[in-house]
Scaffold this motif. Sequence first.
Motif, PDB file in Angstrom:
ATOM      1  N   SER A  55      -9.323  42.621 -24.611  1.00  0.00           N
ATOM      2  CA  SER A  55     -10.060  41.987 -25.705  1.00  0.00           C
ATOM      3  C   SER A  55      -9.266  41.966 -27.005  1.00  0.00           C
ATOM      4  O   SER A  55      -9.514  41.133 -27.867  1.00  0.00           O
ATOM      5  CB  SER A  55     -11.409  42.678 -25.923  1.00  0.00           C
ATOM      6  N   ASN A  56      -8.307  42.857 -27.161  1.00  0.00           N
ATOM      7  CA  ASN A  56      -7.498  42.893 -28.382  1.00  0.00           C
ATOM      8  C   ASN A  56      -6.165  42.167 -28.237  1.00  0.00           C
ATOM      9  O   ASN A  56      -5.380  42.151 -29.191  1.00  0.00           O
ATOM     10  CB  ASN A  56      -7.244  44.345 -28.808  1.00  0.00           C
ATOM     11  N   MET A  57      -5.907  41.574 -27.078  1.00  0.00           N
ATOM     12  CA  MET A  57      -4.638  40.879 -26.880  1.00  0.00           C
ATOM     13  C   MET A  57      -4.676  39.538 -27.604  1.00  0.00           C
ATOM     14  O   MET A  57      -5.641  38.784 -27.491  1.00  0.00           O
ATOM     15  CB  MET A  57      -4.365  40.668 -25.394  1.00  0.00           C
ATOM     16  N   ARG A  58      -3.602  39.277 -28.379  1.00  0.00           N
ATOM     17  CA  ARG A  58      -3.543  38.021 -29.121  1.00  0.00           C
ATOM     18  C   ARG A  58      -2.106  37.713 -29.492  1.00  0.00           C
ATOM     19  O   ARG A  58      -1.246  38.587 -29.509  1.00  0.00           O
ATOM     20  CB  ARG A  58      -4.419  38.075 -30.359  1.00  0.00           C
ATOM     21  N   TYR A  59      -1.879  36.452 -29.780  1.00  0.00           N
ATOM     22  CA  TYR A  59      -0.587  35.997 -30.264  1.00  0.00           C
ATOM     23  C   TYR A  59      -0.780  35.619 -31.733  1.00  0.00           C
ATOM     24  O   TYR A  59      -1.508  34.680 -32.046  1.00  0.00           O
ATOM     25  CB  TYR A  59      -0.094  34.799 -29.448  1.00  0.00           C
ATOM     26  N   VAL A  60      -0.139  36.363 -32.624  1.00  0.00           N
ATOM     27  CA  VAL A  60      -0.308  36.137 -34.058  1.00  0.00           C
ATOM     28  C   VAL A  60       0.619  35.013 -34.502  1.00  0.00           C
ATOM     29  O   VAL A  60       1.835  35.096 -34.340  1.00  0.00           O
ATOM     30  CB  VAL A  60      -0.021  37.429 -34.858  1.00  0.00           C
ATOM     31  N   ILE A  61       0.018  33.991 -35.052  1.00  0.00           N
ATOM     32  CA  ILE A  61       0.782  32.858 -35.575  1.00  0.00           C
ATOM     33  C   ILE A  61       1.193  33.122 -37.023  1.00  0.00           C
ATOM     34  O   ILE A  61       2.320  32.870 -37.422  1.00  0.00           O
ATOM     35  CB  ILE A  61      -0.041  31.553 -35.476  1.00  0.00           C
ATOM     36  N   LYS A  62       0.234  33.672 -37.786  1.00  0.00           N
ATOM     37  CA  LYS A  62       0.504  33.959 -39.196  1.00  0.00           C
ATOM     38  C   LYS A  62      -0.162  35.281 -39.543  1.00  0.00           C
ATOM     39  O   LYS A  62      -1.362  35.451 -39.329  1.00  0.00           O
ATOM     40  CB  LYS A  62      -0.053  32.832 -40.082  1.00  0.00           C
ATOM     41  N   ALA A  74      -4.476  33.753 -35.368  1.00  0.00           N
ATOM     42  CA  ALA A  74      -4.010  34.253 -34.080  1.00  0.00           C
ATOM     43  C   ALA A  74      -4.716  33.542 -32.940  1.00  0.00           C
ATOM     44  O   ALA A  74      -5.840  33.062 -33.089  1.00  0.00           O
ATOM     45  CB  ALA A  74      -4.250  35.754 -33.981  1.00  0.00           C
ATOM     46  N   ILE A  75      -4.051  33.506 -31.799  1.00  0.00           N
ATOM     47  CA  ILE A  75      -4.643  32.991 -30.555  1.00  0.00           C
ATOM     48  C   ILE A  75      -5.088  34.208 -29.759  1.00  0.00           C
ATOM     49  O   ILE A  75      -4.265  35.024 -29.344  1.00  0.00           O
ATOM     50  CB  ILE A  75      -3.615  32.162 -29.765  1.00  0.00           C
ATOM     51  N   ASN A  76      -6.390  34.335 -29.551  1.00  0.00           N
ATOM     52  CA  ASN A  76      -6.971  35.498 -28.866  1.00  0.00           C
ATOM     53  C   ASN A  76      -7.056  35.239 -27.364  1.00  0.00           C
ATOM     54  O   ASN A  76      -8.125  35.009 -26.809  1.00  0.00           O
ATOM     55  CB  ASN A  76      -8.358  35.808 -29.436  1.00  0.00           C
ATOM     56  N   TYR A  77      -5.928  35.300 -26.684  1.00  0.00           N
ATOM     57  CA  TYR A  77      -5.922  35.019 -25.253  1.00  0.00           C
ATOM     58  C   TYR A  77      -6.536  36.149 -24.440  1.00  0.00           C
ATOM     59  O   TYR A  77      -7.015  35.925 -23.326  1.00  0.00           O
ATOM     60  CB  TYR A  77      -4.510  34.693 -24.751  1.00  0.00           C
ATOM     61  N   GLY A  78      -6.589  37.354 -24.950  1.00  0.00           N
ATOM     62  CA  GLY A  78      -7.218  38.460 -24.228  1.00  0.00           C
ATOM     63  C   GLY A  78      -8.706  38.237 -24.065  1.00  0.00           C
ATOM     64  O   GLY A  78      -9.279  38.507 -23.001  1.00  0.00           O
ATOM     65  N   ASN A  79      -9.340  37.731 -25.095  1.00  0.00           N
ATOM     66  CA  ASN A  79     -10.763  37.409 -25.011  1.00  0.00           C
ATOM     67  C   ASN A  79     -10.981  36.301 -23.979  1.00  0.00           C
ATOM     68  O   ASN A  79     -11.955  36.310 -23.234  1.00  0.00           O
ATOM     69  CB  ASN A  79     -11.289  36.996 -26.381  1.00  0.00           C
ATOM     70  N   PHE A  80     -10.040  35.352 -23.924  1.00  0.00           N
ATOM     71  CA  PHE A  80     -10.116  34.281 -22.934  1.00  0.00           C
ATOM     72  C   PHE A  80     -10.053  34.849 -21.518  1.00  0.00           C
ATOM     73  O   PHE A  80     -10.782  34.401 -20.629  1.00  0.00           O
ATOM     74  CB  PHE A  80      -8.988  33.272 -23.167  1.00  0.00           C
ATOM     75  N   ILE A  81      -9.206  35.848 -21.301  1.00  0.00           N
ATOM     76  CA  ILE A  81      -9.116  36.489 -19.984  1.00  0.00           C
ATOM     77  C   ILE A  81     -10.457  37.123 -19.619  1.00  0.00           C
ATOM     78  O   ILE A  81     -10.940  36.981 -18.487  1.00  0.00           O
ATOM     79  CB  ILE A  81      -7.978  37.541 -19.964  1.00  0.00           C
ATOM     80  N   ASN A  82     -11.091  37.816 -20.584  1.00  0.00           N
ATOM     81  CA  ASN A  82     -12.414  38.410 -20.328  1.00  0.00           C
ATOM     82  C   ASN A  82     -13.434  37.345 -19.948  1.00  0.00           C
ATOM     83  O   ASN A  82     -14.215  37.523 -19.006  1.00  0.00           O
ATOM     84  CB  ASN A  82     -12.907  39.180 -21.546  1.00  0.00           C
ATOM     85  N   VAL A  83     -13.439  36.244 -20.675  1.00  0.00           N
ATOM     86  CA  VAL A  83     -14.405  35.173 -20.412  1.00  0.00           C
ATOM     87  C   VAL A  83     -14.150  34.542 -19.046  1.00  0.00           C
ATOM     88  O   VAL A  83     -15.101  34.219 -18.320  1.00  0.00           O
ATOM     89  CB  VAL A  83     -14.366  34.120 -21.543  1.00  0.00           C
ATOM     90  N   MET A  84     -12.898  34.384 -18.664  1.00  0.00           N
ATOM     91  CA  MET A  84     -12.588  33.821 -17.347  1.00  0.00           C
ATOM     92  C   MET A  84     -13.068  34.750 -16.227  1.00  0.00           C
ATOM     93  O   MET A  84     -13.602  34.278 -15.221  1.00  0.00           O
ATOM     94  CB  MET A  84     -11.077  33.563 -17.210  1.00  0.00           C
ATOM     95  N   ILE A  85     -12.900  36.044 -16.407  1.00  0.00           N
ATOM     96  CA  ILE A  85     -13.392  36.998 -15.401  1.00  0.00           C
ATOM     97  C   ILE A  85     -14.913  36.925 -15.309  1.00  0.00           C
ATOM     98  O   ILE A  85     -15.485  36.931 -14.212  1.00  0.00           O
ATOM     99  CB  ILE A  85     -12.901  38.422 -15.716  1.00  0.00           C
ATOM    100  N   GLN A  86     -15.581  36.821 -16.454  1.00  0.00           N
ATOM    101  CA  GLN A  86     -17.037  36.669 -16.453  1.00  0.00           C
ATOM    102  C   GLN A  86     -17.439  35.403 -15.698  1.00  0.00           C
ATOM    103  O   GLN A  86     -18.385  35.415 -14.897  1.00  0.00           O
ATOM    104  CB  GLN A  86     -17.575  36.610 -17.878  1.00  0.00           C
TER     105      GLN A  86
END
Length: 135
Positions: A55-62, A74-86
Amino acid sequence: MGFLKEFKEFAMRGSVVDLAVGVVIGGAFGKIVTSLVDDIIMPPIGYLTGGIDFSNMRYVIKEGNEAAEIAEVAINYGNFINVMIQFIIIAFCIFLVIKGINSLKRQEEPEPEADPAPSNEEVLLTEIRDLLKNK
């Protein structure tokens, strides 16, 4: 007066009521799945991956700056992973429910009868065909 009567008939149809019940149950089911993923599934996965918290994984742009009141971008791709698992869990549960309903429907449907006896016309036509074939 006719509009209210028409609306009442529409609202009291079985399919509309079933849909409303489905939406309410679906909302509650979504909360259960969210808790299942966040509280039960993701901690062991995080442990197996070396303590990574998805949930805290992200790619910081600025980078943000609190003093200058600049928000982090930031792009919060960790949250996206959680949502995909759900989503996968919900889709699998729905698949199981539909599979169960379909198997119940198959049990209720009467099995088609084994080849019914041919009618008198079919028997006569078959005999005529066989006689013409032998000539």
